[in-house]
Each structure stands twice: as structure tokens, then as C-alpha cells.
Design a protein around this motif. Sequence first.
Motif: not given
Length: 210
Positions: A123-127, A98, A100-101, A55
Motif C-alpha cells: 500500500d502506498t499510504e504510509p502507516v 511513519v 512505509n511499504d 510540511r
Amino acid sequence: MPAVRGGRQRRRPDGHRLGGEEPVEEERLALRRHGHRREQHARRRDRGQRRNRRRQRHRPPGLQAADLTTAVELQDASGETPRHFLLTVTNGSKSPCVLNDAPQVRLGAGDDAPVVEPLGEPDTEPVVVEGGGKGYAGLYVFGNDEGGEAEYDQADRFTATLVAGEGTELSGTLVFHLPRGLRSVSYDDAARVNGWAGTEGLAMRPVSQL
């Protein structure tokens, strides 16, 4: 005779009875299970450490305000009250970043400017925005339908900070200058901002219904 206490034979820590007898089968199995559990724990710990290292290697670098350029596009037709805006950020770096939110948008400059509430749960999924790519957020600023916009508070720009999260560092402030031809816009308590999205349509669809 083996030494006894309370009717039970005493044993050494290795499981042997005092007196030289071999450990019974149940004790041998218990020792084997204990060793097996220790091996499993060590393997899980090693797998977790390897995942963390992967990671760290693949995590996008921290996002800085200087890496992003901003733009604002009015979505309402000419002659209508300015209410709906598309906020666009372009990643000027060569590395992905990234988002977020939802952005923490203020209607104006400075910490005293009012903060726009998010439209529902982001949306909890980051862009993830690749180098040279774009991210979008929809903004709604004015809900009054009775006219008289001049009587309301005015904003001559929008500012925003980024929500901290994996791959994002809060650093600096994003400034969104109003589109050409707009010196200021009216706003009220109905103002809302939608979460970051990877396309213009996804960003504007929820706020266009307001």
C-alpha cells in the motif's frame, strides 16, 4: 518622419515609437499581460514556499530502530507446521513515527540471510504510529505441504530494516525473536511478507490465505 527599417517603425524598449508617439493599444496590453504573469508566478512561488514550511513543521521525526520494540506471534494452531506469523512493532517514543511499504525482512541474522519478497504491491499510504501505538505486518515463511520441515533451511529469528521515506530514517536493524517454544522454523521460496498495517486483521488477512 519616424525612422523605419524594412517598412516597420522602430520603437524603444518601453514600447514608445521613436519620435515620441505613445505605444499603441496592443503593445500596452502586451506589457500589462507580461506584468500580470510575473505577479502570478511570484504568488505561486510564495504559496509553494509556505506549503514546504508547513510540511517541515508537521513532519514526524525520523524513525530509529531503538524507538521500536518488537514481538512475534505464531498464528497457526498447536501441532501445525509454523507458517504464519504476526510481526508487531510498538513505538516507544512520545512522537508519531511513519512506517512505509513493507518491512525488508530477512530470515535470520546478517546480510547473508535471505530476504523475504513482499506479497504483491505494498500500500502506498504510509502507516502513522502514534507514541505508544503499534504497527503490524503479516509474515508467511513455509509453503511446502508434504512435511519433512527438518530438511529445509532453518531460521532462529527474523530481522528487518525499514523502508526509507518521508518521516523514516534507516537506522539500525529490528530483531524479531521467535515466540517461546520455537527454537527455529523452516522456510522456503514461498515466504512472503505483507505491508505495514494499522490493525492485526489487515496485516494477517492476505497472508492467512497462503
